[in-house]
Motif scaffolding. Structure first.
Motif, PDB file in Angstrom:
ATOM      1  N   ARG A  76     -12.761 -75.911 -33.381  1.00 21.15           N
ATOM      2  CA  ARG A  76     -13.114 -76.900 -34.407  1.00 21.15           C
ATOM      3  C   ARG A  76     -13.849 -76.208 -35.537  1.00 21.15           C
ATOM      4  N   SER A  86     -15.939 -77.546 -39.033  1.00 25.20           N
ATOM      5  CA  SER A  86     -16.414 -78.704 -39.778  1.00 25.20           C
ATOM      6  C   SER A  86     -17.313 -78.245 -40.911  1.00 25.20           C
ATOM      7  N   LEU A  98     -11.654 -80.230 -38.812  1.00 26.47           N
ATOM      8  CA  LEU A  98     -10.304 -79.970 -38.310  1.00 26.47           C
ATOM      9  C   LEU A  98     -10.425 -79.405 -36.905  1.00 26.47           C
ATOM     10  N   THR A  99      -9.663 -79.968 -35.971  1.00 23.22           N
ATOM     11  CA  THR A  99      -9.705 -79.545 -34.563  1.00 23.22           C
ATOM     12  C   THR A  99      -8.284 -79.281 -34.081  1.00 23.22           C
ATOM     13  N   ARG A 100      -8.140 -78.217 -33.323  1.00 21.92           N
ATOM     14  CA  ARG A 100      -6.859 -77.883 -32.703  1.00 21.92           C
ATOM     15  C   ARG A 100      -7.117 -77.538 -31.244  1.00 21.92           C
ATOM     16  N   THR A 146      -3.681 -81.891 -32.570  1.00 22.72           N
ATOM     17  CA  THR A 146      -4.327 -81.539 -33.830  1.00 22.72           C
ATOM     18  C   THR A 146      -5.026 -82.777 -34.361  1.00 22.72           C
ATOM     19  N   LEU A 151      -7.607 -84.307 -37.641  1.00 23.18           N
ATOM     20  CA  LEU A 151      -8.228 -84.143 -38.948  1.00 23.18           C
ATOM     21  C   LEU A 151      -9.114 -85.352 -39.199  1.00 23.18           C
TER      22      LEU A 151
END
Length: 689
Positions: free
Chosen positions: A214, A216, A231-233, A265, A267
């Motif tokens: 992540r 941020s 944004l995290t994946r 994913t 957002l």
């Protein structure tokens, strides 16, 4: 000194918080909370020492907004509210919203290797996509308009690092929120840029190839605008799964290989300024389906589900007069499901299921305290379903079996009153009229009586009703193929009526106790079941259900940082027909035990001590669809966390004792029970620049 002065209370008044610093003045709750925060931060040098360091009484003064759609303390609210804070999420290492909810009194979670399903007070029907709970994010509806689904697993499009707290209000909420607030309302409150300041990076690694990252960025601009972007994946390889129902040589001896993968994913963006907030959330998830659900060919690598969702919401709040405030919301959303199924007709054929929904809506609410001893709230909710489409077709050779299109709308008008009958007695009343396309309008009341027995004891008597009309999936989905669902004309809304009595007691600022008894009666229950035709399923208003039980909870905190919480529930959910067989996935008892404390070994100077947290979750025996009895279980998790230089470290061991257990499966899965994960690990590192 008590938190709430006794007996000087009026409707809508804010209760002063217990001082945590000698010079803390009385005043507005938010101002006091800010001062308490500063005092706690000065006392505990760690940046992590926020809510965990506040007295329990201060936490009980935290305002909740879910019970009545406006801010109240948990003691004032006409409900027995459960709250999990950002500090709880960090301390106990929760990875999904499902784990957060599973830690709460009265709730339990089942998992079928595709989706997570929420059970409430011993009731969870097979094939239900969490349609009987209303999911809100910052007060805005998050259930989609196709399946009415409340996503709580990896398909929930918010990273838990962005969550400030999660509130859950059990019981019917249709008088306040309308449809889907059947057994309860979940409200996820997100964090702001000032709570996650500057750039921040978080990385995770864990069992079964789990990896997550992540980034941020939070800031407050010169004009006072608060901004947060994240944004995290994440991805997980998953473990191979064994299913005895497919244990044959032609089905790989029942082993689904490399089919439990999970990739997502997320957002998130949020802005707040001068009473205006705008929030954007987007999520994409691809999940393998190792169970061969809906009569698929087993162990085919093409079998998977894809969930894609986008939500946009804007909110504005204004004080029109000293005694009148206004809140307006405008929101829009889009959800799409793509399911790839492999069938051996023969030959092996890829079948695709597509469900898509689009909508927009608005909410207008006014709150007035102009009348003495009254706090009135009234408003209107409107949602326009601009498009709902369901498709089912074979990819190659091409063949189409379903193409359903629908539009519609939902509207609701409501009014609530919080009336101080006496300094120690408050009456909460509410009434809502709602109508949804395809269903007749209905009226639902709410009644709550809150009595302050003494300064530390509150007695609550609660009663309400709720409804849920059939959704587009239940009305329109019809595919007459093996594993398919047949249509049922004339489905009716299901209804529930619940009465509850609760006693909350806080003898000191560090101790809280609660006991509650409830009774619910469900009529015209909408449920999935076997159709008369072989290998087909059907929705129907099959039966009525009765649920009654008791719950108790105790929480204790100590000044040195230790805390203990114990919650226990006994409930009995049964068919209204006394001669009917037991309900599936209906445990009689639930147990939640949490303990956390500090570890000062290896720490010196101003550096914050390490912390450890132990959580045990127990679920009693449950019946499967074939009336086999799954044994009860207790799963224990252990999480260690500390700050090393500028890095926050968290190491979690989940299912510490490697307990073997399983959840009941639904009709679409051939296996009777789905085995859950054994011992797993997670290492998480977070760095703020």
């Amino acid at each position: 000194m008590r938190t709430l002065p006794f007996p000087l209370r009026t409707a809508g008044a804010r209760a002063p918080a217990l001082p945590v610093c000698r010079a803390l003045p009385r005043g507005h709750w938010r101002r006091q909370a800010a001062l308490a925060w500063l005092c706690a931060a000065a006392t505990h040098a760690s940046a992590q020492a926020d809510m965990a360091q506040l007295p329990l009484e201060q936490l009980m003064q935290m305002e909740v907004t879910t019970a009545s759609r406006y801010a109240q303390t948990a003691l004032e609210a006409p409900a027995v509210v459960s709250v999990v804070t950002a500090e709880d999420i960090r301390l106990f290492g929760y990875r999904t919203l499902a784990e957060v909810l599973g830690s709460m009194r009265g709730l339990y979670v089942s998992y079928d290797r595709s989706y997570h399903y929420l059970g409430n007070r011993g009731f969870a029907t097979p094939g239900d996509y969490n349609t009987r709970v209303l999911l809100l994010v910052n007060g805005v509806r998050f259930n989609d308009n196709l399946y009415d689904q409340a996503t709580i697993g990896t398909d929930f499009p918010l990273d838990l690092d962005l969550v400030e707290r999660v509130e859950f209000v059990p019981g019917p909420g249709s008088a306040v929120y309308g449809a889907n607030a059947f057994f309860g309302v979940i409200n996820v409150i997100t964090r702001d840029g000032r709570q996650l300041p500057g750039p921040q990076v978080s990385v995770e690694a864990g069992s079964h190839g789990r990896a997550k990252g992540r980034f941020s960025l939070g800031t407050v601009d010169a004009a006072g605008g608060d901004w947060l972007l994240a944004l995290t994946r994440s991805s997980s390889r998953g473990a191979d799964q064994y299913y005895a129902a497919y244990d044959t040589p032609e089905s790989n001896q029942g082993i689904a290989q490399r089919l439990d993968f999970d990739r997502s994913t997320q957002l998130f963006a949020r802005m707040r300024r001068d009473g205006l907030s705008v929030t954007l959330a987007h999520g994409e998830r691809t999940k393998g389906t190792p169970t061969a659900a809906f009569s698929q060919a087993f162990n085919d690598p093409r079998s998977r589900y894809i969930d894609t969702t986008t939500r946009l919401a804007a909110e504005i709040t204004r004080e029109l007069q000293p005694s009148l405030s206004f809140t307006g919301r405008l929101h829009a959303g889009r959800y799409r499901f793509d399911g790839d199924y492999v069938y051996d007709y023969p030959p092996l054929t890829l079948n695709r299921d597509v469900g898509a929904g689009q909508w927009w809506g608005t909410e207008l609410q006014w709150i007035s305290t102009a009348l003495a001893r009254h706090k009135l709230a009234w408003g209107v909710d409107y949602r326009r379903d601009t498009g709902i489409r369901q498709l089912n077709f074979d990819v190659e050779p091409a063949a189409q079996y379903l193409d359903s299109r629908r539009t519609g709308s939902a509207v609701g008008l409501y009014v609530q009153d919080e009336f101080a009958l006496a300094p120690t007695l408050t009456l909460h009343t509410g009434l809502r009229w709602g109508k949804q396309s395809g269903s007749a309008g209905s009226v639902h009341p709410r009644l709550g009586l809150v009595y302050w027995w003494n300064p530390s004891t509150v007695l609550k008597l609660l009663h309400g009703t709720a409804y849920r009309p059939p959704n587009a999936y239940e009305r329109d989905y019809a595919v007459d193929l093996p594993g398919g669902i047949l249509t049922t004309p004339g489905l009716r809304p299901e209804k529930v009526r619940t009465t509850e009595i609760a006693l909350e007691h806080s003898p000191t600022g560090t101790t809280r106790m609660l006991v509650t008894a409830f009774r619910s009666q469900v009529t015209d229950l909408l449920s999935l079941g076997d159709a008369a035709a072989p290998d087909r399923l059907v929705f129907s208003n099959a039966r009525g259900v009765q649920v009654h039980g008791v719950e108790a909870e105790v929480e204790q905190r100590w000044q040195h940082g230790a805390r203990l919480r114990l919650a226990w529930g006994w409930q009995h959910a049964r068919d209204a027909n006394a001669s009917a067989p037991p309900l599936t996935n209906a445990p009689r008892q639930l147990l939640k035990l949490q303990w956390s404390d500090t570890l000062r070994l290896g720490t010196a100077g101003p550096q914050a001590p390490a912390q450890y947290a132990v959580e045990a979750i127990g679920v009693a025996a449950r019946e499967t669809l074939s009336y086999a009895r799954l044994p009860g279980y207790i799963v224990t998790n252990l999480v260690y966390s500390r700050r090393i230089a500028d890095v926050d470290l968290s190491l979690g061991v989940y299912n510490l004792f490697n307990r073997r257990y399983a959840d009941p499966a639904s009709y679409e899965i051939r296996e009777d029970a789905i085995r859950q994960d054994g011992r797993t690990y997670r290492l998480k590192l977070t760095y703020a620049f």
